[in-house]
Structure formats: C-alpha cells, structure tokens
Write a protein that holds these residues in place. Structure first.
Motif, mmCIF file in Angstrom:
data_model
loop_
_atom_site.group_PDB
_atom_site.id
_atom_site.type_symbol
_atom_site.label_atom_id
_atom_site.label_comp_id
_atom_site.label_asym_id
_atom_site.label_seq_id
_atom_site.Cartn_x
_atom_site.Cartn_y
_atom_site.Cartn_z
ATOM 1 N N GLY A 25 0.825 -1.192 0.000
ATOM 2 C CA GLY A 25 0.000 0.000 0.000
ATOM 3 C C GLY A 25 0.863 1.248 0.000
ATOM 4 N N LEU A 26 0.252 2.389 0.286
ATOM 5 C CA LEU A 26 0.979 3.660 0.182
ATOM 6 C C LEU A 26 2.169 3.733 1.136
ATOM 7 N N GLY A 27 1.972 3.290 2.379
ATOM 8 C CA GLY A 27 3.046 3.399 3.361
ATOM 9 C C GLY A 27 4.225 2.504 3.044
ATOM 10 N N GLY A 28 3.954 1.240 2.696
ATOM 11 C CA GLY A 28 5.039 0.330 2.371
ATOM 12 C C GLY A 28 5.811 0.764 1.148
ATOM 13 N N LEU A 29 5.090 1.243 0.128
ATOM 14 C CA LEU A 29 5.757 1.716 -1.080
ATOM 15 C C LEU A 29 6.572 2.978 -0.816
ATOM 16 N N MET A 30 6.058 3.870 0.031
ATOM 17 C CA MET A 30 6.826 5.069 0.362
ATOM 18 C C MET A 30 8.116 4.708 1.072
ATOM 19 N N ALA A 42 -4.859 -5.509 -9.771
ATOM 20 C CA ALA A 42 -5.760 -6.621 -9.485
ATOM 21 C C ALA A 42 -7.070 -6.187 -8.841
ATOM 22 N N ARG A 43 -7.080 -5.044 -8.152
ATOM 23 C CA ARG A 43 -8.313 -4.582 -7.512
ATOM 24 C C ARG A 43 -8.322 -3.065 -7.465
ATOM 25 N N GLY A 44 -9.535 -2.506 -7.310
ATOM 26 C CA GLY A 44 -9.660 -1.057 -7.202
ATOM 27 C C GLY A 44 -8.976 -0.537 -5.961
ATOM 28 N N GLN A 45 -8.558 0.715 -6.033
ATOM 29 C CA GLN A 45 -7.783 1.301 -4.939
ATOM 30 C C GLN A 45 -8.557 2.327 -4.126
ATOM 31 N N GLY A 46 -9.872 2.466 -4.366
ATOM 32 C CA GLY A 46 -10.633 3.431 -3.594
ATOM 33 C C GLY A 46 -10.694 4.777 -4.282
ATOM 34 N N ARG A 91 -0.473 15.329 -11.037
ATOM 35 C CA ARG A 91 -1.578 14.374 -11.064
ATOM 36 C C ARG A 91 -2.754 14.781 -10.186
ATOM 37 N N VAL A 92 -2.663 15.887 -9.467
ATOM 38 C CA VAL A 92 -3.749 16.251 -8.561
ATOM 39 C C VAL A 92 -4.982 16.686 -9.345
ATOM 40 N N HIS A 93 -6.113 16.645 -8.663
ATOM 41 C CA HIS A 93 -7.407 16.935 -9.277
ATOM 42 C C HIS A 93 -7.722 18.423 -9.138
ATOM 43 N N PRO A 94 -7.683 19.208 -10.224
ATOM 44 C CA PRO A 94 -7.988 20.638 -10.134
ATOM 45 C C PRO A 94 -9.402 20.845 -9.596
ATOM 46 N N ASP A 114 -4.547 26.602 -2.722
ATOM 47 C CA ASP A 114 -3.360 26.953 -1.940
ATOM 48 C C ASP A 114 -2.365 25.807 -1.833
ATOM 49 N N GLY A 115 -2.763 24.622 -2.281
ATOM 50 C CA GLY A 115 -1.838 23.496 -2.331
ATOM 51 C C GLY A 115 -1.610 22.782 -1.020
ATOM 52 N N THR A 116 -2.327 23.158 0.040
ATOM 53 C CA THR A 116 -2.085 22.524 1.331
ATOM 54 C C THR A 116 -2.764 21.168 1.464
ATOM 55 N N ARG A 117 -3.848 20.937 0.699
ATOM 56 C CA ARG A 117 -4.569 19.666 0.785
ATOM 57 C C ARG A 117 -5.105 19.249 -0.595
ATOM 58 N N PRO A 118 -4.283 19.210 -1.624
ATOM 59 C CA PRO A 118 -4.806 18.862 -2.950
ATOM 60 C C PRO A 118 -5.303 17.421 -2.986
ATOM 61 N N GLU A 119 -6.266 17.179 -3.866
ATOM 62 C CA GLU A 119 -6.885 15.859 -4.002
ATOM 63 C C GLU A 119 -6.226 15.080 -5.146
ATOM 64 N N ILE A 120 -6.044 13.790 -4.910
ATOM 65 C CA ILE A 120 -5.516 12.902 -5.938
ATOM 66 C C ILE A 120 -6.223 11.559 -5.820
ATOM 67 N N ASP A 121 -6.431 10.909 -6.921
ATOM 68 C CA ASP A 121 -7.004 9.570 -6.929
ATOM 69 C C ASP A 121 -6.011 8.605 -6.276
ATOM 70 N N ARG A 122 -6.499 7.792 -5.323
ATOM 71 C CA ARG A 122 -5.597 6.870 -4.622
ATOM 72 C C ARG A 122 -4.852 5.967 -5.610
ATOM 73 N N GLY A 123 -5.556 5.507 -6.640
ATOM 74 C CA GLY A 123 -4.908 4.656 -7.626
ATOM 75 C C GLY A 123 -3.793 5.367 -8.353
ATOM 76 N N ASP A 124 -3.985 6.654 -8.660
ATOM 77 C CA ASP A 124 -2.933 7.423 -9.334
ATOM 78 C C ASP A 124 -1.714 7.583 -8.437
ATOM 79 N N LEU A 125 -1.956 7.814 -7.143
ATOM 80 C CA LEU A 125 -0.838 7.972 -6.217
ATOM 81 C C LEU A 125 -0.072 6.663 -6.055
#
Length: 376
Positions: free
Chosen positions: A13-18, A41-45, A71-74, A97-108
């Motif tokens: 997941g995100l933590g292990g890959l980071m 293999a499966r959706g990422q939310g 890759r963030v969502h405008p 302001d860039g402090t909390r931009p949204e990104i698709d979990r699968g894209d990240l």
C-alpha cells in the motif's frame, strides 16, 4: 533454500511503497511482498487529500513531489455541506493553496510503484503468518507454501495485519459506522442533478446520525458513501448481490430525506459495496522489539473522517526510512526512535478522527461540522 533479506516490507500500500521508495533513493533496495496478483488486481478506492506537512512532505523526501502535483485533481479542494433537505449550509471554493490537494488513490499508488525498480514488489505473496526464529531473524510464511527470513520485518499490511500480532494483541473494533459505497459514472452527462448537487470536490449531506459523503473523481464520476450509525450486523441483512434490493434497503433509512439526495442512491451505476468502519484503540503503543515494526493502518487504524490515514501512512514510511538511514547497522535503535515519534503522532490524529466521526454523525448534524469548518 529459504531466501533471506536484511529488510522486508509486507504490504504494497501507500506506506510500504513510500518506505521502499525513500530507501531506494538513498541507495537501499528492499523487497515488498503484496498479496495482490498484480498491480491492477483490484480497485484502490477514491480520492485522497494529501496534506502539506505529512503526505506531501513524504513525497518531497521521495523526490516525487513534482510528479504528484502534476496528477492532482484541479478544483478538488472545494467543499459543500448540505442538510437532509438538500439545502446548502456551508460552501468553500477550491482556493488552490496546495495545502490539501486531491488525488485519486490509484494514481498515487501508481506513481509510487513506477518509482521503484522492476521486481521490487513481489506480487501474489499472501502472508499467512510470521514468527521469530530465535536467532534474531523472523520467518514469514506465504500462502503458496514458501517462506523467507529477514532481519527486519516491517508490517505495512493494513487493518488486518498478519505482522501486528508479533507486537500487540490489539485488534480493530467496529466503530459503529457502516458504509455502502456506490458510483455515479460520467456524472455531468448521465447524472446532471447529482453533479450539480455535489459540485467539484468534497460533499456532505448530513442529518440524524447518518448521511451521504461524496467526491468528484478525476474520470468525471461521483463516488458516494452512504453512511450511518448501525448495528454491526446490519450490513449482513442486506442482499448486495441484488443491486435494486440493496438500494431499497439503504433508502429505507432515508425515507424523509430530499428526493434529489435519494436519487443519488436510486440512480447509482453498478454494484453497491458494503463496508464496516473499524479502528484500533486510540493511543495504542507496544514495547519495541528487535527486528519488527509496523506502519500505517497496521499500526494505527482509525476512522477516515479526519482524512489522516493515507497521510500518516506516507509519513510513517518516510520517517521510518529516515531513522533507518540515520542508524546504519543498528536497526533496533532506528525502530525505537521511529516508534516513539509514531505513537505520539498517531495518538493525536486518532483523537481528531474520533472527534470528526462524532461531528459528522451527530443528532444535530450538519451544524457541529459546519461550526468546525467556520472555526467556532
């Protein structure tokens, strides 16, 4: 022979890959064992808001921040809060302001996976158990009958971690909140009423201990969570193999809600997915032990209502890497230092998540949540 690794990460997941990525950019490659058969293999939310001081800081250390921003969502930081009559009671535009931009979990996750060397992730490696061997190493067994050993075992394997029992008997408990997830595809064209209602970012429609939580996705769809306080057994009484029957069962709990809100459920595309919300005890700690540690949900699973889970997982991965790099040859010292900081960090955010749950699922909702957003 049983393969041996100086360090091994369980969970892609995100933590292990980071963690793997930050070690990689510092010249250390470690294997990541993941139960999925392949990356897709499966959706990422759904969407994640990545915070500047945690998730984005981790991405900077991973040398991936610029790619992340691309890759963030405008418009994804926009916010709308409605009541059960579909009246807008609070609204915020995306201030970019860039402090909390949204990104698709699968894209990240795709960004992190693409930043690792070929073969770094061992797919189809479902862990069935782990135990200390008595020689300072841990042995990990896999579902296919194989095994490996490691000097440092890192559990990044989520809520139902197979590594956590090596450190604590704590298990996730039901939070009292049940979700039913659904999608409205190609929303602007196929579901214009819902698209206008939700807006361009995050959406809440709340009242009487329940509500609809939704967000726009980068593919133009709306991902909706129908959420309510319910007995843990409630979801098992609904036949989710019959989408129409499941919709009727869900809508029974919203009989007096505005028709436009109800139609978001009635018009949903595809299957409905049930999910219980679990959490580990807030402030969970354990005695540090040589050769094993946890990060992300494996260490501090909490409800998602403060938007902190993915950010903490990313930051945990970057911080554990930092401590390992600062203590070459003494992984136990690195683990102890990391865990003490992680425990304090997680205790604060777990309390915030629990408070946010009570604000959202409140008899007077949405007023308590609106008060929070307005700083009262």
């Amino acid at each position: 022979m049983t393969p041996h690794y100086s360090t091994a990460i369980v969970g892609g997941g995100l933590g292990g890959l980071m963690l793997a990525r930050v070690l990689h950019v510092n010249g250390i490659d470690v294997p990541v064992f993941d139960l999925d058969a392949a990356a897709g293999a499966r959706g990422q939310g759904g969407m994640l808001d990545i915070h500047d001081d945690t998730g984005q800081e981790a991405l900077r250390r991973a040398h991936l921040h610029a790619e992340f921003l691309a890759r963030v969502h405008p418009g994804g930081q926009a916010l709308r809060v409605l009541d059960r009559r579909a009246a807008v009671v609070h609204e915020e535009a995306d201030d970019a302001d860039g402090t909390r931009p949204e990104i698709d979990r699968g894209d990240l996750r795709e960004l992190l996976l693409g930043s690792l060397p070929d073969g770094a992730v061992r797919w189809g490696a479902k862990v069935t158990g782990a135990h200390p061997r008595g020689d300072g190493r841990y042995e990990v067994t896999l579902a296919d009958g194989s095994a490996f050993t490691t000097d440092l075992l890192i559990g990044a394997d989520g809520a139902w971690s197979r590594i956590r029992p090596l450190l604590t008997d704590a298990r996730p408990a039901y939070s009292g909140i049940s979700f039913v997830e659904l999608d409205l595809e190609d929303a602007d064209r196929r579901h214009p009423e819902a698209a206008a209602l939700v807006g361009g970012g995050m959406f809440f429609a709340l009242g009487d201990d329940k509500g609809f939580l939704a967000h726009r996705e980068t593919d133009g769809s709306i991902h909706l969570y129908v959420a309510l306080r319910a007995e843990e057994a409630w979801l098992s009484t609904v036949d989710f193999t019959d989408a129409d029957a499941a919709k009727r069962a869900v809508l029974e709990h919203f009989a007096d809600w505005d028709g436009a809100l109800r139609r978001m459920v009635a018009d949903a595309d595809g299957p409905l997915t049930p999910r219980h919300i679990h959490a580990l005890p807030a402030g969970l700690t354990w005695e540090s032990r040589p050769g094993v540690t946890l990060l992300g949900d494996a260490a501090h699973l909490m409800s998602p209502f403060a938007g902190e889970g993915a950010n903490l997982a990313l930051f945990d991965g970057a911080e554990l890497a930092r401590h390992l790099l600062a203590h070459p040859g003494d992984a136990f010292a690195a683990v102890r230092a990391y865990e003490q900081e992680m425990f304090a960090r997680a205790a604060v955010t777990a309390a915030e998540s629990a408070r946010a749950l009570d604000l959202i699922f409140h008899p007077q909702a949405p007023a308590p949540l609106v008060d929070m957003f307005r700083g009262r």
